[in-house]
Design a protein around this motif. Structure first.
Motif, PDB file in Angstrom:
ATOM      1  N   ASN A   1       3.277   6.419  -2.869  1.00 21.48           N
ATOM      2  CA  ASN A   1       4.397   6.810  -3.622  1.00 21.48           C
ATOM      3  C   ASN A   1       4.174   7.069  -5.123  1.00 21.48           C
ATOM      4  OD1 ASN A   1       5.470   8.052  -1.570  1.00 21.48           O
ATOM      5  ND2 ASN A   1       6.959   6.453  -1.095  1.00 21.48           N
ATOM      6  N   ALA A   2       3.951   5.852  -5.388  1.00 19.65           N
ATOM      7  CA  ALA A   2       3.666   5.461  -7.034  1.00 19.65           C
ATOM      8  C   ALA A   2       2.543   6.170  -7.875  1.00 19.65           C
ATOM      9  CB  ALA A   2       3.541   4.196  -7.342  1.00 19.65           C
TER      10      ALA A   2
ATOM     11  N   ARG B   1      11.088   6.592  -4.992  1.00 18.42           N
ATOM     12  CA  ARG B   1      11.328   6.077  -6.270  1.00 18.42           C
ATOM     13  C   ARG B   1      12.824   5.913  -6.572  1.00 18.42           C
ATOM     14  NH1 ARG B   1       9.749   2.990 -10.455  1.00 18.42           N
ATOM     15  NH2 ARG B   1      10.573   3.980 -12.412  1.00 18.42           N
ATOM     16  N   GLU B   2      13.626   6.552  -6.337  1.00 15.81           N
ATOM     17  CA  GLU B   2      15.138   6.623  -6.728  1.00 15.81           C
ATOM     18  C   GLU B   2      15.654   5.465  -5.695  1.00 15.81           C
ATOM     19  OE1 GLU B   2      16.683   8.324  -8.822  1.00 15.81           O
ATOM     20  OE2 GLU B   2      14.938   9.238  -9.401  1.00 15.81           O
ATOM     21  N   ASP B   3      16.400   4.632  -6.327  1.00 17.51           N
ATOM     22  CA  ASP B   3      17.058   3.373  -5.662  1.00 17.51           C
ATOM     23  C   ASP B   3      16.063   2.661  -4.989  1.00 17.51           C
ATOM     24  OD1 ASP B   3      19.778   4.375  -6.219  1.00 17.51           O
ATOM     25  OD2 ASP B   3      19.683   5.707  -4.726  1.00 17.51           O
ATOM     26  N   HIS B   4      14.852   2.420  -5.532  1.00 16.00           N
ATOM     27  CA  HIS B   4      13.927   1.681  -4.945  1.00 16.00           C
ATOM     28  C   HIS B   4      14.007   0.226  -4.876  1.00 16.00           C
ATOM     29  CE1 HIS B   4      12.377   0.972  -8.998  1.00 16.00           C
ATOM     30  NE2 HIS B   4      11.861  -0.198  -8.537  1.00 16.00           N
ATOM     31  N   ASP B   5      14.822  -0.201  -5.942  1.00  9.67           N
ATOM     32  CA  ASP B   5      15.356  -1.612  -5.951  1.00  9.67           C
ATOM     33  C   ASP B   5      16.301  -1.764  -4.769  1.00  9.67           C
ATOM     34  OD1 ASP B   5      16.776   0.396  -7.635  1.00  9.67           O
ATOM     35  OD2 ASP B   5      18.303  -1.381  -7.656  1.00  9.67           O
ATOM     36  N   GLU B   6      17.165  -1.108  -4.293  1.00  7.18           N
ATOM     37  CA  GLU B   6      18.013  -1.290  -3.135  1.00  7.18           C
ATOM     38  C   GLU B   6      17.480  -1.247  -1.779  1.00  7.18           C
ATOM     39  OE1 GLU B   6      21.682   0.895  -3.465  1.00  7.18           O
ATOM     40  OE2 GLU B   6      21.656   0.610  -5.689  1.00  7.18           O
ATOM     41  N   PHE B   7      16.438  -0.508  -1.869  1.00  8.16           N
ATOM     42  CA  PHE B   7      15.472  -0.319  -0.639  1.00  8.16           C
ATOM     43  C   PHE B   7      14.647  -1.715  -0.481  1.00  8.16           C
ATOM     44  CE2 PHE B   7      15.786   4.529  -1.286  1.00  8.16           C
ATOM     45  CZ  PHE B   7      16.532   4.743  -0.281  1.00  8.16           C
TER      46      PHE B   7
ATOM     47  N   SER C   1       1.609   4.405 -12.672  1.00  6.54           N
ATOM     48  CA  SER C   1       0.500   3.187 -12.502  1.00  6.54           C
ATOM     49  C   SER C   1       0.927   2.442 -11.168  1.00  6.54           C
ATOM     50  CB  SER C   1       0.778   2.325 -13.713  1.00  6.54           C
ATOM     51  OG  SER C   1       2.199   1.735 -13.899  1.00  6.54           O
ATOM     52  N   ASP C   2      -0.053   1.488 -11.156  1.00 11.24           N
ATOM     53  CA  ASP C   2      -0.038   0.630  -9.718  1.00 11.24           C
ATOM     54  C   ASP C   2       1.440   0.052  -9.664  1.00 11.24           C
ATOM     55  OD1 ASP C   2      -1.116  -1.021  -7.554  1.00 11.24           O
ATOM     56  OD2 ASP C   2      -0.496  -2.494  -9.162  1.00 11.24           O
TER      57      ASP C   2
ATOM     58  N   LYS D   1       0.841  -1.289  -0.158  1.00  8.72           N
ATOM     59  CA  LYS D   1       0.001  -0.071   0.262  1.00  8.72           C
ATOM     60  C   LYS D   1       0.973   1.197  -0.006  1.00  8.72           C
ATOM     61  CE  LYS D   1      -3.848   2.398   2.271  1.00  8.72           C
ATOM     62  NZ  LYS D   1      -4.576   2.674   3.395  1.00  8.72           N
ATOM     63  N   ALA D   2       2.043   1.462   0.873  1.00  8.97           N
ATOM     64  CA  ALA D   2       2.844   2.569   1.073  1.00  8.97           C
ATOM     65  C   ALA D   2       3.458   2.731  -0.307  1.00  8.97           C
ATOM     66  CB  ALA D   2       3.821   2.275   1.940  1.00  8.97           C
ATOM     67  N   SER D   3       3.843   1.674  -1.199  1.00  9.67           N
ATOM     68  CA  SER D   3       4.323   1.950  -2.303  1.00  9.67           C
ATOM     69  C   SER D   3       3.385   2.549  -3.401  1.00  9.67           C
ATOM     70  CB  SER D   3       4.821   0.352  -3.013  1.00  9.67           C
ATOM     71  OG  SER D   3       5.853  -0.004  -2.110  1.00  9.67           O
TER      72      SER D   3
END
Length: 256
Positions: free
Chosen positions: A36-37, A104-110, A44-45, A31-33
């Protein structure tokens, strides 16, 4: 809507799905993602619906590759089972974007930072050490592989990477489009009616993309093409795009 995939007799996967659907932290991160998105960025979702679509397509591609004789990393390198590879792919799909809850930035690492306690909770009692740690490491590898800066070493990572780009049917673009984000990303996504993953004839995987407007080519050429090229699966996937002769109108005009 529940996070579900076809388990096909995989009892461990079935248990993990039950746990994921009752895990309050994981659901809160989805939900939190999306806060932001969608709410803050107009994208989009990227929450529960997105991860379900990614998981289903990634799992289907994994099974097609295994059926064709290709070994997943957990089987080849750790002597685990094909069912364990399915667990890795589904868990990676479920968590690859939870870092968007941070930024959003560096979300993959988060996402990698947030995932260990959740993974250990979902896998508790299903695997013992050192296999538990192997499963977590392989899941995190598949998670990070969806990002453009990381090339997957396994087919588990490869299918998650490609599946992430396959979530592009027109319904997925309605939120940013309706909010006024009329650009090549939203317009091209609205041009795609259907994405189908199935068994190929010359290659194990066939991806059919049905469009109502040639603007959808942007999604394929600029986004999906790159994902496949760096997935390690390029020679195992065929993509066929179908555009009708009479195209539908998406926008009537644009004022700059």
């Amino acid at each position: 809507m529940a996070f579900e995939v076809p388990v096909q007799g995989n009892d461990i996967l079935s248990t993990i799905l039950e746990r994921a659907n009752s895990d309050e932290e994981l659901k809160a991160l989805w939900k939190a993602s999306n806060i932001n998105a969608i709410d803050r960025l107009g994208f989009s979702d990227h929450g529960s619906t997105h991860v379900r679509i990614v998981a289903r397509n990634a799992l289907k591609m994994l099974r097609l590759l295994m059926e064709a004789g290709h070994q997943p990393g957990v089987v080849r390198n750790y002597g685990l089972t094909k069912e364990d590879a399915e667990v890795v792919v589904v868990l990676a799909s479920a968590m690859h974007d939870i870092g968007l809850s941070v930024h959003r930035e560096d979300h993959d690492e988060f996402s990698i930072m947030l995932s260990p306690p959740i993974l250990r909770r979902l896998l508790k009692g299903l695997y013992e050490e050192p296999t538990l740690t192997y499963m977590i490491a392989e899941t995190q590898h598949a998670m990070i592989s969806h990002h453009e800066g990381f090339v997957p070493y396994t087919i588990e990572g490869g299918v998650v990477r490609v599946a992430d780009a396959l979530d592009m049917e027109k319904g997925r673009a309605r939120i940013p489009f309706a909010s006024g984000s009329i650009n090549i990303h939203s317009v091209s996504a609205l041009a795609i009616d259907k994405v189908r993953v199935g068994k190929g004839h010359e290659r194990p995987i066939q991806i059919d993309i049905l469009m109502n407007n040639s603007a959808g080519i942007f999604q394929v050429d600029e986004l999906l093409k790159e994902k496949i090229a760096r997935s390690g699966l390029r020679d195992l996937i065929t993509v066929e795009v179908k555009v009708p002769e009479a195209e539908s109108g998406i926008v009537k005009g644009l004022r700059l």
